[in-house]
Motif scaffolding. Sequence first.
Motif, PDB file in Angstrom:
ATOM      1  N   GLY A 260       0.830  -1.216   0.000  1.00 51.17           N
ATOM      2  CA  GLY A 260       0.000   0.000   0.000  1.00 51.17           C
ATOM      3  C   GLY A 260       0.856   1.254   0.000  1.00 51.17           C
ATOM      4  N   TRP A 261       1.959   1.228   0.766  1.00 44.36           N
ATOM      5  CA  TRP A 261       2.869   2.387   0.775  1.00 44.36           C
ATOM      6  C   TRP A 261       3.563   2.552  -0.574  1.00 44.36           C
ATOM      7  N   LEU A 262       3.944   1.447  -1.218  1.00 46.10           N
ATOM      8  CA  LEU A 262       4.589   1.529  -2.527  1.00 46.10           C
ATOM      9  C   LEU A 262       3.635   2.064  -3.595  1.00 46.10           C
ATOM     10  N   VAL A 263       2.334   1.813  -3.447  1.00 45.65           N
ATOM     11  CA  VAL A 263       1.350   2.401  -4.375  1.00 45.65           C
ATOM     12  C   VAL A 263       1.392   3.927  -4.274  1.00 45.65           C
ATOM     13  N   GLU A 264       1.486   4.443  -3.054  1.00 50.12           N
ATOM     14  CA  GLU A 264       1.578   5.893  -2.872  1.00 50.12           C
ATOM     15  C   GLU A 264       2.883   6.449  -3.439  1.00 50.12           C
ATOM     16  N   VAL A 265       3.976   5.693  -3.267  1.00 51.11           N
ATOM     17  CA  VAL A 265       5.262   6.137  -3.829  1.00 51.11           C
ATOM     18  C   VAL A 265       5.197   6.200  -5.353  1.00 51.11           C
ATOM     19  N   SER A 266       4.580   5.196  -5.966  1.00 51.98           N
ATOM     20  CA  SER A 266       4.462   5.201  -7.429  1.00 51.98           C
ATOM     21  C   SER A 266       3.609   6.359  -7.914  1.00 51.98           C
TER      22      SER A 266
END
Length: 485
Positions: A260-266
């Motif tokens: 979920g955090w990596l989705v925000e980073v992308s």
Amino acid sequence: MNKENEPPPKVEEPPGRITRARSKALGAGGGICSSSKPSFKQDQKRLLPLNSKRAASDENKASVTTSVGLQPKRRAVLKDTSNVYADSLYMDSINATKIQTTKQTIGDANNKEMIEDISMEIPLVEEDVKSKLAEDLSKIRMVEAQENTLAVILEERELAEPVSHGARKCGVADSQASTISVGLQSPREKEENEVCELLGASKGVVDIDSDIKDPQVCGLYAPDIYNNIRVTELNHRPSTNYMEQLQQDITPSMRGILIGWLVEVSEEYKLVPDTLYLTVSLIDRFLSLKLIEKQRLQLLGVACMLIASKYEEICAPRVEEFCFITDNTYTRGEVLKMESKVLNILYFQLSVPTTKSFLRRFIRAAQATYKVPCIELEFLANYLAELTLLEYNFLKFLPSLTAASAVFLARWTLNQSDHPWNPTLEHYTRYKASELKSTVLALEDLQLNTSGCSLNAIREKYRQQKFKCVATMSSPERVVSLFSR
């Protein structure tokens, strides 16, 4: 005594060749007198007649020695030699002229015969070539006329009864159009029909690879490409139970929080969706092979996104930016060290198919039945597919199966009046509707959030207007009713 009656004095001839005159003089005198030396004038008077006699005797000797086989010294007589040579030359020239004239007459006769034969053959060859050219030209003109006629007929039929482009390419148009096209096909139509036959397209299947003009589509190679990645997804899939078998310090919920955090980073760095899918694939494959502590799980996620960005992006974010996004929890050296570790554990095998790899093709097959492409279908299928990234339980489904189920549920969500599966989708996904039941039901639970998951990064992303707010869509009727029919 008179001087005339006096005997001739003895003359001492110089040593040399003895001629008849000299031997006669010597015989008359009784020998050679060596005491008296004649004067120059007397020798000159005596030698003159001797020379004339000597010439005659030499001539006779020359004829005799020649007959015997000897070769005496020749004394050229210009008058006789020139006349004989001239006569011989004249006779030789006359004979040569006669021979040459005879050969020329014979050669002329042979040449005439050859010329007559060649002259008889040349018109025959020319006539054959001309006849062949005329036949070829007539055939070409007939084909052109037939193609023009066929084009006019098809245009008239299109104006009267519009037929879908893909169906016409694969010969699914009405019987009259197919009857006309038999025997009057252009080279392009023949090539397209061969492509359809290679694809094994049956009745009711639309050819989505018919646009062979565009080299970016790779219509001729698409079936082989997807056949290959269907095999690859089996060889490079992560373990479906690594949390229970290998990992001791992390849980499925921790994995969901990380993704979920990596989705925000992308979203922050505007990365393409393929980068996110490849990042999750690298994380799961690494965790299937290597034990990791929960303190370093975020470092693993950052390193995997760095690798995926280098692989998928045109301008990948720098290492310092990934350090900054973690609030400098990890240094540049730590990120690079983890990147090297991941690549070595996975043997640099980065070309693996993900759900996104199949989703593009399956959405294209689903759009083939629409007269106008449905943009909501594309956004909704992508939204449902990204929801599966958060769920550890979806590792048991193949990426191709997940992509096919996302398209199935998206079509059902948008339209419940028609069955979401058709022969075209079944042909290109290689899944029957009955084989999608368990995956579609699990995916519907994610869509409705029946478990009350608090990870809202993907939901918030697809609630935006640029994605047509597909995260708020849901079907009034549950999909399970479709499988119970």
